[in-house]
Design a protein around this motif. Structure first.
Motif, mmCIF file in Angstrom:
data_model
loop_
_atom_site.group_PDB
_atom_site.id
_atom_site.type_symbol
_atom_site.label_atom_id
_atom_site.label_comp_id
_atom_site.label_asym_id
_atom_site.label_seq_id
_atom_site.Cartn_x
_atom_site.Cartn_y
_atom_site.Cartn_z
ATOM 1 N N ARG A 199 57.251 29.512 65.346
ATOM 2 C CA ARG A 199 57.093 29.773 63.918
ATOM 3 C C ARG A 199 56.659 28.528 63.128
ATOM 4 O O ARG A 199 55.821 28.589 62.240
ATOM 5 N N SER A 200 57.240 27.361 63.464
ATOM 6 C CA SER A 200 56.940 26.165 62.669
ATOM 7 C C SER A 200 55.469 25.763 62.830
ATOM 8 O O SER A 200 54.848 25.260 61.894
ATOM 9 N N LEU A 201 54.911 26.010 64.012
ATOM 10 C CA LEU A 201 53.495 25.681 64.222
ATOM 11 C C LEU A 201 52.605 26.688 63.498
ATOM 12 O O LEU A 201 51.613 26.333 62.864
ATOM 13 N N TYR A 202 52.997 27.945 63.601
ATOM 14 C CA TYR A 202 52.261 29.012 62.912
ATOM 15 C C TYR A 202 52.143 28.702 61.424
ATOM 16 O O TYR A 202 51.074 28.838 60.824
ATOM 17 N N GLU A 203 53.247 28.268 60.842
ATOM 18 C CA GLU A 203 53.260 28.045 59.387
ATOM 19 C C GLU A 203 52.341 26.920 58.950
ATOM 20 O O GLU A 203 52.030 26.776 57.776
ATOM 21 N N LYS A 204 51.904 26.115 59.893
ATOM 22 C CA LYS A 204 50.979 25.029 59.536
ATOM 23 C C LYS A 204 49.527 25.482 59.570
ATOM 24 O O LYS A 204 48.631 24.690 59.280
ATOM 25 N N ARG A 205 49.287 26.718 59.951
ATOM 26 C CA ARG A 205 47.888 27.140 60.099
ATOM 27 C C ARG A 205 47.550 28.281 59.159
ATOM 28 O O ARG A 205 47.958 29.416 59.352
ATOM 29 N N GLU A 206 46.740 27.956 58.150
ATOM 30 C CA GLU A 206 46.333 28.981 57.180
ATOM 31 C C GLU A 206 45.575 30.119 57.861
ATOM 32 O O GLU A 206 45.658 31.266 57.439
ATOM 33 N N ASP A 207 44.809 29.790 58.914
ATOM 34 C CA ASP A 207 44.037 30.861 59.559
ATOM 35 C C ASP A 207 44.961 31.916 60.167
ATOM 36 O O ASP A 207 44.748 33.118 59.987
ATOM 37 N N LEU A 208 46.012 31.459 60.858
ATOM 38 C CA LEU A 208 46.942 32.439 61.432
ATOM 39 C C LEU A 208 47.647 33.216 60.333
ATOM 40 O O LEU A 208 47.818 34.426 60.424
ATOM 41 N N ILE A 209 48.031 32.512 59.279
ATOM 42 C CA ILE A 209 48.766 33.179 58.200
ATOM 43 C C ILE A 209 47.889 34.218 57.495
ATOM 44 O O ILE A 209 48.310 35.346 57.267
ATOM 45 N N PHE A 210 46.664 33.846 57.160
ATOM 46 C CA PHE A 210 45.833 34.760 56.361
ATOM 47 C C PHE A 210 45.049 35.774 57.196
ATOM 48 O O PHE A 210 44.699 36.844 56.717
ATOM 49 N N ALA A 573 36.070 34.189 56.212
ATOM 50 C CA ALA A 573 35.114 33.163 55.791
ATOM 51 C C ALA A 573 35.712 32.288 54.685
ATOM 52 O O ALA A 573 35.546 31.061 54.690
ATOM 53 N N LEU A 574 36.419 32.921 53.761
ATOM 54 C CA LEU A 574 37.041 32.137 52.688
ATOM 55 C C LEU A 574 38.124 31.206 53.246
ATOM 56 O O LEU A 574 38.266 30.061 52.802
ATOM 57 N N THR A 575 38.869 31.708 54.221
ATOM 58 C CA THR A 575 39.912 30.873 54.826
ATOM 59 C C THR A 575 39.276 29.671 55.522
ATOM 60 O O THR A 575 39.751 28.538 55.401
ATOM 61 N N MET A 576 38.183 29.934 56.220
ATOM 62 C CA MET A 576 37.480 28.828 56.885
ATOM 63 C C MET A 576 37.032 27.768 55.888
ATOM 64 O O MET A 576 37.267 26.571 56.087
ATOM 65 N N THR A 577 36.394 28.230 54.822
ATOM 66 C CA THR A 577 35.860 27.233 53.882
ATOM 67 C C THR A 577 37.001 26.463 53.238
ATOM 68 O O THR A 577 36.904 25.253 53.042
ATOM 69 N N LEU A 635 27.494 28.930 53.961
ATOM 70 C CA LEU A 635 28.398 30.064 54.157
ATOM 71 C C LEU A 635 28.885 30.600 52.819
ATOM 72 O O LEU A 635 28.870 31.813 52.576
ATOM 73 N N SER A 636 29.289 29.704 51.936
ATOM 74 C CA SER A 636 29.781 30.144 50.619
ATOM 75 C C SER A 636 28.691 30.890 49.859
ATOM 76 O O SER A 636 28.947 31.942 49.262
ATOM 77 N N ALA A 637 27.500 30.340 49.889
ATOM 78 C CA ALA A 637 26.404 30.967 49.148
ATOM 79 C C ALA A 637 26.094 32.352 49.722
ATOM 80 O O ALA A 637 25.944 33.336 48.978
ATOM 81 N N ASP A 638 26.039 32.442 51.060
ATOM 82 C CA ASP A 638 25.726 33.732 51.683
ATOM 83 C C ASP A 638 26.842 34.747 51.489
ATOM 84 O O ASP A 638 26.584 35.942 51.336
ATOM 85 N N LEU A 639 28.045 34.243 51.493
ATOM 86 C CA LEU A 639 29.190 35.124 51.269
ATOM 87 C C LEU A 639 29.075 35.788 49.901
ATOM 88 O O LEU A 639 29.306 36.986 49.744
ATOM 89 N N PRO A 661 27.386 34.808 62.386
ATOM 90 C CA PRO A 661 26.789 33.667 63.093
ATOM 91 C C PRO A 661 27.037 32.330 62.380
ATOM 92 O O PRO A 661 27.231 31.306 63.040
ATOM 93 N N GLU A 662 27.084 32.357 61.062
ATOM 94 C CA GLU A 662 27.368 31.104 60.345
ATOM 95 C C GLU A 662 28.803 30.644 60.589
ATOM 96 O O GLU A 662 29.070 29.449 60.732
ATOM 97 N N MET A 663 29.719 31.608 60.619
ATOM 98 C CA MET A 663 31.108 31.260 60.917
ATOM 99 C C MET A 663 31.227 30.671 62.323
ATOM 100 O O MET A 663 31.956 29.707 62.548
ATOM 101 N N ASP A 664 30.491 31.279 63.259
ATOM 102 C CA ASP A 664 30.532 30.773 64.640
ATOM 103 C C ASP A 664 30.021 29.337 64.715
ATOM 104 O O ASP A 664 30.603 28.485 65.385
ATOM 105 N N GLU A 665 28.925 29.095 64.012
ATOM 106 C CA GLU A 665 28.326 27.763 64.020
ATOM 107 C C GLU A 665 29.272 26.741 63.382
ATOM 108 O O GLU A 665 29.465 25.634 63.898
ATOM 109 N N LEU A 666 29.878 27.139 62.283
ATOM 110 C CA LEU A 666 30.827 26.255 61.606
ATOM 111 C C LEU A 666 31.985 25.929 62.546
ATOM 112 O O LEU A 666 32.422 24.781 62.670
ATOM 113 N N ARG A 667 32.473 26.962 63.214
ATOM 114 C CA ARG A 667 33.589 26.725 64.142
ATOM 115 C C ARG A 667 33.198 25.747 65.246
ATOM 116 O O ARG A 667 33.965 24.838 65.573
ATOM 117 N N ARG A 668 32.016 25.929 65.804
ATOM 118 C CA ARG A 668 31.601 25.031 66.890
ATOM 119 C C ARG A 668 31.591 23.583 66.434
ATOM 120 O O ARG A 668 32.050 22.690 67.135
#
Ligand code: ADP
Ligand code: MG
Length: 695
Positions: A199-210, A573-577, A635-639, A661-668
């Motif tokens: 749980r403590s690790l989960y709480e540090k990650r906005e991606d998992l939470i959102f 996408a918003l969480t990523m940005t 990404l923000s503009a396209d979103l 595809p933009e999210m994938d590229e950003l992640r890489r």
């Protein structure tokens, strides 16, 4: 309390009803549950008060009509039992009317345009075929959820309708074989996969939470390549979770049976003993909810997302499906007599035809943005629907098709006497883990369902598609002059027509993708690819003919799923940005600055000092951070742009083709940056921490 005593102790089930109801009322209830006969209002009143007494004795103070809106999770609104007595006191009250029907504001549940905003009322209607239960002092009454006009706004209503449809058509088939069975029900045992993380690790990650999944994360040095987690010994903290989970599920009457570690680190599975599809669906919803709650108590988080971590297996739900009669016979069990085997083969052919004719709808039923990451990702079945029967069964079908004798190892075959049916293997235990729809001896296993999904949707499609095959078969056979000859011809022509859906090989291979294409099988890789199936005229015709959906309901579901797809991707996408702008870029920048300074300090102190590490890393990271910054901008503009597309299909399409595809590229890029950034600076727990953090 012993386990048998505890089992179902929080359920108003059959034994409790027999104890508390008069013989007549109990019989009426039984007819209602088992044969679908309506309840009289007076019986409903008696049942309601018995249910209330039982619930109050077990500590319940409130009741709720528990339902399953199109969000795929369950919903409840609690009402207390108290009713004023007129002299300032209260009694605990609950009437048949309150049991049978509830009214609730439906405006905040997805309706896909079915419900005009001026008519926001929705109705919940008791489903007496699934038992009421007590959860957290609330009596939960399983209900269906409809709009004012009677359109289904939930997952249970079409499921119940599909069970009726298949019952009706299956009985027509059984009659042809002289059976006097009264009811055919579909049975399901869903195997539920899930991850447990700290749980403590989960709480540090906005991606998992959102979003329920990690949107970033470099590959750890160790994944699942050693296969050392699958069926491995269960760690004490996880075992404590499982023990409490079983306890809670048993008291709620859920037949939790098997638990084991799955392939990926931190991944586990729970399988119940199968039951009627409707109850299995309710129980699976309860199971998912209880899993999440119990995990919290152990400082764990239960992740049900289909693909929480890239690079290791995702989670699914194997939907084991069969047909059973009120006389307790499993219709997918190869029989002992020639007659039974003929019937079995016809039913088998009906399923083969159903899967082939409605492969698009089966794919639709599992189409979610999360499952797009899982299907075909070298672990789960691919997006192509095919069926595995095992070599024995398939060669039997071959020999029927070609009219040749089937001669396999004789001792394994049982003797049957009808000319056109070959000897039949009793036990077919072949397994092919890569097949989306596999025959496993006496049931089919549909493996494409996602771990977080309700199993209702998949079963609605299986039931209706098979009902349609049965209907067509019955139409053809009911009027036949020579039943045996007509049956023979029908089995043969069905095999010929639909054998393209049968595939016993490795469904993960790229050769299969090519071969499937040659065979004309569909291959919908994403939600927007698959979703038009919902409104294809052939599917609308079938689902409306069997009274499972109205045309409006199918359009509504098409809308809801497409809208959901765009919403999920927007959130991701918003969480990523946000993660990139608030934490990741600042971290990269701080680290780069610090090692630049370190390099200058080093050379100031000792001119010949080697600063190759610092120079190389600063170079790499500044290039990456520039790229990341630019990608976030795009990404923000396209979103923004894509989010404004009015048509649901076009919007989802654009999310899929442009945003993903933009999210994938950003992640890489971010993952590459993580690999060279000091762990002290990286703002998020790593994959290694997350996946190997529970001990
Ligand atoms: P596995 O597929 O992992 O080998 P099993 O074959 O034992 O495991 O069963 C998997 C699931 O299939 C269990 O949930 C079980 O209850 C269910 N199952 C077994 N028989 C039937 C049936 N006739 N109808 C539906 N589900 C069934
Ligand atoms: Mg299985």
């Amino acid at each position: 309390m012993s386990i048998p005593e505890k089992f179902g102790s929080m359920v108003f089930g059959d034994a409790e009803m027999r104890r508390r109801l008069s013989a007549e009322i109990y019989a009426e209830m039984k007819n209602c549950v088992e044969l679908g006969m309506p309840l009289t209002p007076s019986a409903a009143d008696v049942i309601a008060s018995a249910m209330r007494d039982w619930a109050v004795e077990h500590g319940a103070t409130h009741y709720t009509h528990w339902f399953q809106p199109m969000t795929g999770i369950t919903a409840e609104k609690h009402d207390s039992f108290i009713s004023p007595t007129g002299d300032g006191g209260v009694v605990m009250d609950f009437s048949g009317k309150q049991l049978i029907k509830g009214e609730s504001d439906a405006s905040s549940f997805p309706s896909g345009g079915l419900r005009a905003t001026f008519e926001a009322r929705g109705y919940t209607a008791w489903d007496p075929t699934s038992y009421a239960f007590i959860k957290d002092k609330v009596l939960c009454i399983p209900t269906a959820f409809c709009s004012y006009g009677g359109e289904a706004l939930d997952k249970k209503t079409p499921l119940l309708r599909s069970m009726e449809a298949i019952d009706k058509q299956a009985l027509r088939i059984l009659r042809l074989f002289g059976s006097d069975v009264k009811k055919v029900t579909t049975t399901v045992g869903p195997e539920q996969e899930y991850f447990l993380i700290d749980r403590s690790l989960y709480e540090k990650r906005e991606d998992l939470i959102f979003t329920g999944r990690t949107l970033f994360g470099a590959k750890p040095p160790k994944g699942q390549e050693l296969d050392d987690h699958y069926y491995g010994s269960i760690k004490p903290r996880v075992q404590a979770f499982m023990d409490e989970l079983n306890d809670e599920l048993w008291s709620l009457g859920v037949l939790a049976k098997t638990e084991h570690n799955e392939a990926a680190p931190s991944q586990h599975e729970l399988a119940p003993i199968y039951t009627t599809t409707n109850i299995a669906t309710d129980h699976n919803q309860i199971t998912m909810e209880v899993m999440k709650n119990i995990a919290k108590k152990h400082d764990l988080v239960c992740i049900l997302h289909e693909k929480p971590f890239e690079g290791v297996n995702g989670s699914g739900k194997h939907n084991n499906w069969s047909l059973s009669t009120d006389t307790g016979v499993n219709l997918l069990e190869p029989g002992d007599t020639p007659q039974d085997n003929a019937q079995f083969l016809l039913i088998l052919c009906a399923v083969i035809k159903a899967v082939d004719d409605y492969q698009d709808m089966l794919r639709v039923s599992v189409a979610t943005p999360a499952n797009d990451h899982r299907l075909g990702a070298d672990e789960a079945p691919p997006a192509i629907v095919s069926m595995f029967l095992g070599d024995e069964l398939e060669s039997i079908l071959d020999s029927i098709e070609n009219g040749s004798a089937y001669d396999a190892k004789k001792e394994q075959m049982m003797r049957i006497g009808v000319d056109f049916l070959p000897k039949f293997p009793r036990d077919n235990t072949d397994r092919n883990r890569t097949s989306p729809f596999a025959f496993t001896g006496n049931k089919f296993e549909f493996r494409m369902v996602g771990s977080s999904q309700s199993i209702a949707g998949a079963n609605v499609v299986i039931n209706t598609a098979v009902a349609e095959s049965f209907a067509q078969f019955a139409d053809e056979l009911e009027g036949a002059d020579d039943f045996v000859a007509a049956l023979n011809a029908l089995i043969r022509s069905t095999i010929k027509e639909h054998k393209r859906i049968l595939f016993n090989g490795n469904a993960y291979s790229s050769e299969w993708e090519q071969e499937a294409k040659r065979r004309g099988l569909s291959n919908f890789k994403t939600v927007p690819d698959a979703m038009p199936g919902y409104i294809a005229p052939k599917n609308i015709a079938t689902f409306t003919r069997h009274g499972v959906f109205t045309e409006a309901e199918m359009h509504a579901r098409y809308e809801i799923h497409l809208q959901d797809y765009s919403k999920v991707l927007t959130i991701e996408a918003l969480t990523m940005t946000e993660m990139v702008k608030k934490k990741i870029l600042p971290a990269i920048s701080a680290f780069t600055a610090d090692i630049s300074r370190a390099a200058s300090d080093k050379t100031a102190f000792l001119a010949v000092a080697d600063t190759s590490y610092e120079r190389k890393t600063v170079g790499e990271l500044s290039a990456l951070s520039g790229k990341i910054y630019a990608l976030v901008g795009t990404l923000s503009a396209d979103l923004d742009k894509v989010g404004k597309i009015a048509d649901s299909y076009e919007r989802a399409r654009a999310f899929c083709d442009i945003v993903v595809p933009e999210m994938d590229e950003l992640r890489r890029c971010v993952d590459s940056a993580e690999e060279v950034t000091s762990a002290d600076y990286w703002p998020y727990p790593s994959y290694g921490d997350l996946l190997f953090g529970v001990n």
